[in-house]
Design a protein around this motif. Structure first.
Motif, mmCIF file in Angstrom:
data_model
loop_
_atom_site.group_PDB
_atom_site.id
_atom_site.type_symbol
_atom_site.label_atom_id
_atom_site.label_comp_id
_atom_site.label_asym_id
_atom_site.label_seq_id
_atom_site.Cartn_x
_atom_site.Cartn_y
_atom_site.Cartn_z
ATOM 1 N N THR A 1 -5.944 2.198 -1.558
ATOM 2 C CA THR A 1 -7.024 2.905 -2.250
ATOM 3 C C THR A 1 -7.364 2.199 -3.570
ATOM 4 O O THR A 1 -7.570 2.828 -4.589
ATOM 5 C CB THR A 1 -6.654 4.376 -2.501
ATOM 6 N N ASN A 2 -7.412 0.882 -3.518
ATOM 7 C CA ASN A 2 -7.774 0.061 -4.668
ATOM 8 C C ASN A 2 -9.021 -0.747 -4.342
ATOM 9 O O ASN A 2 -9.349 -0.967 -3.184
ATOM 10 C CB ASN A 2 -6.659 -0.931 -5.015
ATOM 11 N N TYR B 1 -9.663 10.006 -0.833
ATOM 12 C CA TYR B 1 -9.930 9.048 -1.898
ATOM 13 C C TYR B 1 -10.698 7.861 -1.334
ATOM 14 O O TYR B 1 -10.460 7.415 -0.226
ATOM 15 C CB TYR B 1 -8.639 8.496 -2.501
ATOM 16 N N PRO C 1 -9.461 10.130 -9.567
ATOM 17 C CA PRO C 1 -9.789 9.222 -8.459
ATOM 18 C C PRO C 1 -11.174 9.529 -7.883
ATOM 19 O O PRO C 1 -11.635 10.660 -7.927
ATOM 20 C CB PRO C 1 -8.706 9.513 -7.413
ATOM 21 N N TYR C 2 -11.807 8.494 -7.370
ATOM 22 C CA TYR C 2 -13.094 8.666 -6.718
ATOM 23 C C TYR C 2 -12.833 9.151 -5.297
ATOM 24 O O TYR C 2 -12.027 8.571 -4.583
ATOM 25 C CB TYR C 2 -13.872 7.353 -6.708
ATOM 26 N N GLU D 1 -6.557 13.356 1.523
ATOM 27 C CA GLU D 1 -6.866 13.146 0.108
ATOM 28 C C GLU D 1 -8.321 12.766 -0.100
ATOM 29 O O GLU D 1 -8.895 13.035 -1.126
ATOM 30 C CB GLU D 1 -5.955 12.064 -0.470
ATOM 31 N N SER E 1 -7.805 2.218 -14.161
ATOM 32 C CA SER E 1 -7.602 3.482 -13.452
ATOM 33 C C SER E 1 -8.510 4.557 -14.034
ATOM 34 O O SER E 1 -8.379 4.906 -15.204
ATOM 35 C CB SER E 1 -6.151 3.943 -13.577
ATOM 36 N N ASN F 1 -8.738 4.689 -6.344
ATOM 37 C CA ASN F 1 -8.183 5.282 -7.561
ATOM 38 C C ASN F 1 -7.764 4.221 -8.568
ATOM 39 O O ASN F 1 -7.285 4.552 -9.639
ATOM 40 C CB ASN F 1 -7.041 6.252 -7.264
ATOM 41 N N THR F 2 -7.968 2.939 -8.223
ATOM 42 C CA THR F 2 -7.650 1.836 -9.129
ATOM 43 C C THR F 2 -8.559 0.653 -8.815
ATOM 44 O O THR F 2 -8.854 0.384 -7.660
ATOM 45 C CB THR F 2 -6.175 1.397 -8.968
ATOM 46 N N ASN G 1 -7.602 8.690 3.896
ATOM 47 C CA ASN G 1 -8.478 8.273 2.800
ATOM 48 C C ASN G 1 -9.646 7.451 3.331
ATOM 49 O O ASN G 1 -9.603 6.945 4.447
ATOM 50 C CB ASN G 1 -7.706 7.443 1.774
#
Length: 154
Positions: A140-141, A18, A76-77, A16, A72, A21-22, A120
């Motif tokens: 992924t926060n 990422y 997503p980055y 992914e 959010s 994403n948050t 990720n």
């Protein structure tokens, strides 16, 4: 033997890529839910002078039970974060995030047939307004303690 082979041969891998994403702003003790969020990207180590991008497109959820704000981005980055971040809430509170350290990380989830692996760029530490912040267990926060924010003068 067949059953064991069936369960171990069904692994799936998803890159992914990422970075986050948050964004979770924890210990939010204000009854006011923010209406405006802006994330600014700056060239790394430019002392927040060389602005390279701006993102005002965030979904904002205020979780009064857990005393946090969930921010959010609409998308997503992805890729490794190789820039400094300035997060501005309601034009009055800022978080300058620097020295972002990340690494490729694989998370797996077990299902009935095999496992799914997600690869990720997990952020594991950073500096928030001069305070070192551990982000190891955030998937992924990005987790930000609200008390590390600086009030902006008007």
């Amino acid at each position: 033997m067949f059953i064991i082979l069936l369960f171990t041969s069904c692994d799936e891998y998803y890159n992914e890529n990422y970075s986050f994403n948050t964004i979770l702003v924890r210990e939010w003790n204000s009854p006011i839910c923010p209406e405006k969020i802006v994330l600014e990207k700056y060239t790394k180590n430019s002392n927040f002078i060389d602005l390279t991008g701006k993102d005002p497109d965030f979904n904002i959820i205020c979780d009064s039970i857990n005393k946090q704000i969930i921010l959010s981005p609409y998308f997503p980055y992805i890729n490794k974060i190789n820039y400094d971040i300035r997060l501005i809430i309601n034009d009055s509170l800022e978080y300058k995030i620097t020295d972002i350290k990340s690494k490729l990380d694989t998370t797996h989830y077990t299902f009935t047939l095999g496992r799914k692996y997600y690869i990720n760029n997990r952020i594991y530490s950073m500096m928030i307004n001069g305070h070192k912040s551990d982000n190891k267990h955030a998937d992924t926060n990005i987790i930000i303690p609200s008390e590390q924010g600086h009030a902006l003068k008007k």
